[in-house]
Design an enzyme around this catalytic site. Structure first.
Site, mmCIF file in Angstrom:
data_model
loop_
_atom_site.group_PDB
_atom_site.id
_atom_site.type_symbol
_atom_site.label_atom_id
_atom_site.label_comp_id
_atom_site.label_asym_id
_atom_site.label_seq_id
_atom_site.Cartn_x
_atom_site.Cartn_y
_atom_site.Cartn_z
ATOM 1 C CE LYS A 121 -3.385 2.905 0.560
ATOM 2 N NZ LYS A 121 -4.298 3.240 -0.535
ATOM 3 C CB CYS B 140 -3.495 8.189 0.047
ATOM 4 S SG CYS B 140 -4.968 7.394 0.715
#
Length: 479
Positions: free
Chosen positions: A232, A290
């Site tokens: 991720k 993010c």
């Protein structure tokens, strides 16, 4: 240890009740999709009843989405699962005890990236709340983007301390990072492959059981918890790196007097076996929850291993952190372009009225987390400018007045600065904008390539500047 956990899960049976902690851009669509899956009987959405976000509980229990912007299908799906009695939102964490699986989707920002210390306070609170009510055989999954090693380290320790149970023996623990983009939340969860990593094989298998029913074209990719954490953080780091490469190229093209979009089209045209020329778009900066911090989680993960763990070329700077710094620089470059355009019109930043169009970090969304428009606004105000902000979707933002009246924001503006590519900004007409501005030579600064025809603005008397538009940024003033 896995033998005992396997026996407990076998006696417990299939996952029927699911809990989702954190009702935000990740938790809400995930909870709705779990609730829509026939194999699950009920889904609890856990949300703190705080002054800032407690309103979500009542809205969700009415089947209404508290998320604004365009999210195809989400409102309808929420109404369906609430009406069917399959989803409810609560602040009562004792209901964790009723759940067979609990996921946590809570933000993990950095207060100051320079010290590489993330703010895990909200996540820790969420893990503690789950741990206090954890029962044998429950699966706990972290969906939050975290520093590699967190699942097997901090998260495991907190859960064991609060519950008195042992991970891998009494309960299952895994990491399954979200991979969503605002504006396509349901689509992304259904169609993107899902990386699922448990602390052991039994945990991984149980997590696969949880996620498989919500996937359509996507597939589950099993791996270890730490591998999932790295996956991720690395995929977002690579995207940030690609954007930084495009931004640096745009700066080069500005300096050389050429159009970065012509160059980009040329690069992208090279096709063939074994040829990869993926090039993203330059712009006014990178925002969101993010990309602005996942590089630092990845960097922190390897630094925590100690100074001798990584073989590295001397004192060379991290490529990833350098890319992050380039993207953080773009709002400052937007201010430089604004000052240049104003100067061409005989004005300075001090005393100028700036119409800032777009507070959200992404097109046609209300998501303004870490918006690059904020550092630009702060710097413009510090330079003595007056800044009026317009956004189509964003309702409110701490300390910033946001208007939905585009005409009012444009009225009397010396400079129009575009920070978001909302569809409302893609049809801006030079004559109309100039009439609102009310001056002979207003400036327009395009940070998202929404001005399809810069020449039309230039011919109308604007001082035009655009990211990567070296071919136009040096134009002569007309009129």
């Amino acid at each position: 240890m896995s033998g005992r956990l396997s026996s407990i899960i076998e006696q417990k049976g299939p996952i029927k009740t699911v809990g989702v902690v954190g009702m935000g851009y990740v938790g809400i669509p995930a909870a709705a999709l779990f609730a829509d899956a026939p194999v699950f009987e009920h889904v609890y959405g856990f949300q703190r009843d705080s002054p800032s976000s407690g309103y979500k509980i009542a809205a969700l229990n009415r089947g209404e989405s508290p998320l604004k912007g365009e999210e195809p299908g989400l409102e309808d799906l929420l109404h369906t699962v609430v009406s069917a009695g399959k989803f409810s939102c609560t602040a009562d964490f004792s209901k964790v005890a009723e759940c067979d699986a609990v996921t946590l989707a809570i933000q993990t920002p950095f207060k100051d990236p320079k010290d590489l210390i993330p703010d895990f306070t909200p996540l820790i609170e969420g893990i503690e709340n789950v741990g206090r009510h954890l029962t044998e055989g429950t699966l706990v999954v972290l969906e939050s983007t975290i520093t590699p090693g967190t699942t097997t380290g901090m998260a495991r320790e907190i859960l064991e301390k609060e519950s008195g149970l042992v991970a891998g023996e009494d309960f299952a623990l895994a990491h399954a990072p979200e991979r969503v983009m605002v504006g396509r939340l349901l689509k992304n969860i259904r169609e993107h492959d899902r990386c699922v990593g448990g602390i052991d094989d039994v945990s991984t298998h149980r997590a696969v059981e949880l996620y498989a029913p919500v996937l359509t074209s996507g597939r589950v990719i099993p791996m270890t918890a730490t591998a999932a954490e790295v996956t991720k953080t690395a995929e977002n780091t690579f995207r940030d790196l690609q954007i930084a490469a495009a931004n640096q190229l745009a700066l080069y093209c500005e300096a050389m007097g050429i159009n970065v979009y012509d160059v980009r089209a040329g690069i992208d045209s090279l096709k063939g076996e074994g040829i990869t020329r993926a090039i993203l778009w330059p712009g006014a900066g990178v925002g969101g929850h993010c990309l602005t911090k996942d590089t630092y989680h990845l960097e922190r993960g390897v630094r925590m291993l100690g100074p001798d763990a990584l073989d590295w070329p001397g004192e060379s700077a991290s490529l990833y952190v350098t890319a992050r710094q380039i993207n953080d620089f773009m709002p400052a470059h937007m201010l430089t372009l604004t000052a240049s355009a104003l100067a061409q019109a005989g004005k300075t930043l001090k005393g100028a009225r700036i119409a800032l169009l777009g507070w959200a970090f992404i097109n046609d969304s209300d998501d303004a987390r870490n918006t690059p428009a904020e550092p630009f606004r702060d710097a413009a105000l510090a330079a003595g400018a007056e800044v009026a902000v317009h956004d189509t979707w964003v309702e409110r933002y701490p300390g910033v007045e946001i208007s939905h009246d585009l005409a009012a924001v444009l009225d009397g503006a010396d400079a129009v600065v575009v920070f978001a590519g909302h569809k409302d900004y893609r049809g801006l007409a030079p004559a109309d904008i100039k009439a609102h501005c009310g001056c002979e030579h207003p400036a327009i600064v395009d940070g998202r390539n929404v001005v399809a025809d810069p020449d039309a603005f230039i011919e109308t008397g604007f001082a035009y500047r655009g990211i990567g538009r070296g071919d136009k940024n040096g134009h002569a003033l007309k009129g």
